[in-house]
Design a protein around this motif. Structure first.
Motif, PDB file in Angstrom:
ATOM      1  N   GLU A 136       2.189   5.765  -6.369  1.00  0.00           N
ATOM      2  CA  GLU A 136       3.448   5.072  -6.660  1.00  0.00           C
ATOM      3  C   GLU A 136       4.185   4.836  -5.352  1.00  0.00           C
ATOM      4  O   GLU A 136       4.525   5.763  -4.638  1.00  0.00           O
ATOM      5  CB  GLU A 136       4.307   5.922  -7.600  1.00  0.00           C
ATOM      6  CG  GLU A 136       3.547   6.290  -8.856  1.00  0.00           C
ATOM      7  CD  GLU A 136       4.347   6.074 -10.122  1.00  0.00           C
ATOM      8  OE1 GLU A 136       5.414   5.439 -10.063  1.00  0.00           O
ATOM      9  OE2 GLU A 136       3.884   6.555 -11.174  1.00  0.00           O
ATOM     10  N   GLN A 137       4.363   3.574  -5.044  1.00  0.00           N
ATOM     11  CA  GLN A 137       4.991   3.224  -3.771  1.00  0.00           C
ATOM     12  C   GLN A 137       5.897   2.013  -3.994  1.00  0.00           C
ATOM     13  O   GLN A 137       5.504   0.884  -3.731  1.00  0.00           O
ATOM     14  CB  GLN A 137       3.883   2.930  -2.740  1.00  0.00           C
ATOM     15  CG  GLN A 137       4.312   2.856  -1.308  1.00  0.00           C
ATOM     16  CD  GLN A 137       4.758   4.188  -0.744  1.00  0.00           C
ATOM     17  OE1 GLN A 137       4.175   5.229  -1.061  1.00  0.00           O
ATOM     18  NE2 GLN A 137       5.807   4.187   0.049  1.00  0.00           N
ATOM     19  N   SER A 191       3.514   2.436   4.941  1.00  0.00           N
ATOM     20  CA  SER A 191       3.459   3.870   5.245  1.00  0.00           C
ATOM     21  C   SER A 191       2.178   4.512   4.706  1.00  0.00           C
ATOM     22  O   SER A 191       1.807   5.601   5.100  1.00  0.00           O
ATOM     23  CB  SER A 191       4.689   4.571   4.662  1.00  0.00           C
ATOM     24  OG  SER A 191       4.671   4.463   3.259  1.00  0.00           O
ATOM     25  N   ARG A 192       1.507   3.836   3.793  1.00  0.00           N
ATOM     26  CA  ARG A 192       0.267   4.379   3.219  1.00  0.00           C
ATOM     27  C   ARG A 192      -0.985   3.911   3.968  1.00  0.00           C
ATOM     28  O   ARG A 192      -2.093   4.369   3.673  1.00  0.00           O
ATOM     29  CB  ARG A 192       0.138   3.950   1.755  1.00  0.00           C
ATOM     30  CG  ARG A 192       1.203   4.505   0.861  1.00  0.00           C
ATOM     31  CD  ARG A 192       1.011   5.996   0.657  1.00  0.00           C
ATOM     32  NE  ARG A 192       1.974   6.503  -0.304  1.00  0.00           N
ATOM     33  CZ  ARG A 192       1.853   7.641  -0.956  1.00  0.00           C
ATOM     34  NH1 ARG A 192       0.812   8.429  -0.720  1.00  0.00           N
ATOM     35  NH2 ARG A 192       2.763   8.018  -1.812  1.00  0.00           N
ATOM     36  N   ILE A 247       5.218  -0.035   1.721  1.00  0.00           N
ATOM     37  CA  ILE A 247       3.776   0.117   1.457  1.00  0.00           C
ATOM     38  C   ILE A 247       2.974   0.367   2.736  1.00  0.00           C
ATOM     39  O   ILE A 247       1.908   0.962   2.692  1.00  0.00           O
ATOM     40  CB  ILE A 247       3.179  -1.101   0.715  1.00  0.00           C
ATOM     41  CG1 ILE A 247       3.603  -2.400   1.395  1.00  0.00           C
ATOM     42  CG2 ILE A 247       3.520  -1.095  -0.756  1.00  0.00           C
ATOM     43  CD1 ILE A 247       2.720  -3.552   1.060  1.00  0.00           C
ATOM     44  N   LEU A 262      -2.090   0.831  -6.247  1.00  0.00           N
ATOM     45  CA  LEU A 262      -0.813   0.956  -5.553  1.00  0.00           C
ATOM     46  C   LEU A 262       0.262   0.332  -6.441  1.00  0.00           C
ATOM     47  O   LEU A 262       0.378  -0.891  -6.537  1.00  0.00           O
ATOM     48  CB  LEU A 262      -0.928   0.242  -4.210  1.00  0.00           C
ATOM     49  CG  LEU A 262       0.054   0.572  -3.094  1.00  0.00           C
ATOM     50  CD1 LEU A 262       0.127   2.066  -2.821  1.00  0.00           C
ATOM     51  CD2 LEU A 262      -0.364  -0.132  -1.791  1.00  0.00           C
ATOM     52  N   THR A 315       3.941  -0.607  -7.565  1.00  0.00           N
ATOM     53  CA  THR A 315       5.232  -0.837  -6.919  1.00  0.00           C
ATOM     54  C   THR A 315       6.395  -0.868  -7.908  1.00  0.00           C
ATOM     55  O   THR A 315       7.542  -0.974  -7.522  1.00  0.00           O
ATOM     56  CB  THR A 315       5.238  -2.181  -6.157  1.00  0.00           C
ATOM     57  OG1 THR A 315       5.020  -3.230  -7.098  1.00  0.00           O
ATOM     58  CG2 THR A 315       4.171  -2.210  -5.092  1.00  0.00           C
TER      59      THR A 315
END
Lengths: 135, 192
Positions: free
Chosen positions: B64-65, B71-72, B69, B34, B36
Motif C-alpha cells: 500500500e503506497q 520510495s519503493r 511510489i 502497488l 495507491t
C-alpha cells in the motif's frame, strides 16, 4: 446480439440505421418509450425479428432509481430476443461523481456493459459517428 | 517491459491488467500489487475488498503506497520484481491534495492563478521522476490509469487542474510504455 457503445451524441443510432437497418425494424428507446410497450414483445415467447434497443443505460438508471437490480430485467429482456442491436452510452469516462447514486449508476452500467459485450457477437464502438469494430 | 492499461469506470481494466502481469510473470520473479488507493469510507473499503477478492490466489503481494511510489524503487530493484500499479488516478489525487503540497511555499492558492499552476508542475515532475525510477527497478511494470476526460463537465479550478495533470501523466506514460491498451466494456483494444 450486437452491442454498440459510445459517448453521448456520438451518432450511434444513425450509425446503426445506416449499417444494419432497412427501415422496417422496431426501434425501442428506453429514454422515451414506456417499458410496458416492450412487454408487447417480451410477452410473446420469443422473437427472431431484429429489434434495436436504444439507450439501455437509461433502463439501468430507471431500475436503480426504483431500487431494483437492473441485471434481472436486462437478462429477461435479452432472453426474449434472438436478434437485437443494443445501443448504450459510455458513462464511465469522467470524474467520479460526488453523488452516491450517480457513482453506483456509473459503476453498475460499466459492469453490465462488460456483461453485454461478453455475450455479444459483435461490439462496435462509435466516436464522431464512426464505428470501430472491437469484437 | 512496461504496459499502460487505460479505461473508464467499470470497464474491466483491472481484471485485464492482472491477467496481463500474471502472464508475464516468471516463476523466479516476485509479483507485487502497488495499491495507491486510500480507503476513506465503507464504500472505499468495499471497492478494496472487491479488488482483493479479484486478485486472490494470483500470487500478488500487496504494497500500500498512496503516494511517494519512488520510495519503493530500491527494494523492488534488489528483489527482481514485476509490479502492477493501480491506479494512477488515485496517485495523482493523493499527491495533489496531500497536505505537504497544500502547505508548501510554492503553492499558495490565495495568491494567484500563476502560482497555483506551480502545483501542477511539481506533482507532474515528481510523479514522472518516480515512475522512471520504478520502471528502471522493475522487471515488468504495468500501470493502470483512468479515463476521466470525457464527461464534458466543467469543474472547479482544483479539479480541472487535477484532470490536466492526470492527462499529462497519461501522455507521458504512453510515451515510455512498450504497449498501451484501452479497455472498453471489458474488451481490450491495443492503441500502441
Amino acid at each position: 446480439m450486437i452491442l454498440v457503445i459510445g459517448g453521448y451524441a456520438q451518432g450511434k443510432l444513425e450509425y446503426v440505421k445506416e449499417k444494419y437497418l432497412t427501415g422496417e425494424e422496431d426501434i425501442f428507446d428506453f429514454d422515451v418509450d414506456d417499458i410496458a410497450e416492450l412487454k408487447r414483445y417480451s410477452d410473446g415467447s420469443f422473437s427472431d425479428s431484429l429489434i434495436v434497443l436504444n439507450n439501455i443505460n437509461s433502463l439501468i438508471k430507471k431500475e436503480l432509481d426504483d431500487g431494483k437490480d437492473p441485471e434481472e430485467l436486462l437478462e429477461k429482456i435479452l432472453s426474449k430476443f434472438n436478434n437485437a442491436i443494443i445501443i448504450t452510452d459510455e458513462v464511465g469516462n469522467g470524474i467520479v461523481p460526488i453523488d452516491k447514486n450517480e457513482r453506483i449508476y456509473r459503476e453498475k452500467t460499466g459492469r453490465l456493459q462488460c456483461m453485454l459485450a461478453q455475450n455479444a457477437d459483435e461490439v462496435i464502438r462509435v466516436t464522431c459517428g464512426l464505428g470501430q469494430r472491437i469484437k | 517491459m512496461m504496459i499502460l492499461v487505460y479505461g473508464g469506470s467499470g470497464s474491466g481494466k483491472s481484471a485485464f491488467a492482472e491477467k496481463k502481469i500474471t502472464e508475464l510473470n516468471e516463476s523466479d520473479v516476485l509479483l507485487y500489487y502497488l495499491a495507491t488507493m486510500q480507503a476513506y469510507d465503507a464504500e472505499d473499503e468495499e471497492r478494496v475488498k472487491r479488488h482483493r477478492k479479484q486478485r486472490d490466489g494470483k500470487g500478488f503481494t500487496t504494497i500500500e503506497q498512496p503516494k511517494d511510489i519512488g520510495s519503493r524503487a530500491l527494494e523492488l530493484k534488489e528483489e527482481k520484481s514485476d509490479v502492477l500499479l493501480e491506479c494512477m488516478s488515485n496517485l495523482v489525487a493523493n499527491e495533489m491534495f496531500s497536505e505537504e503540497i497544500r502547505d508548501s511555499s510554492i503553492y499558495d492558492k490565495t495568491v494567484s492563478e500563476e502560482k497555483s499552476f506551480d502545483k501542477y508542475d511539481v506533482v507532474f515532475n515528481k510523479i514522472k521522476d518516480e515512475i522512471i525510477k520504478l520502471k528502471d527497478s522493475c522487471n515488468n511494470l504495468i500501470i493502470v490509469s483512468n479515463n476521466v476526460f470525457e464527461d464534458g463537465s466543467i469543474y472547479d479550478d482544483e479539479t480541472m487542474k487535477y484532470i490536466k495533470t492526470l492527462g499529462a501523466i497519461n501522455v507521458f506514460l504512453a510515451e515510455i510504455s512498450d504497449e498501451v491498451w484501452e479497455v472498453v466494456a471489458g474488451i481490450t483494444v491495443r492503441i500502441k
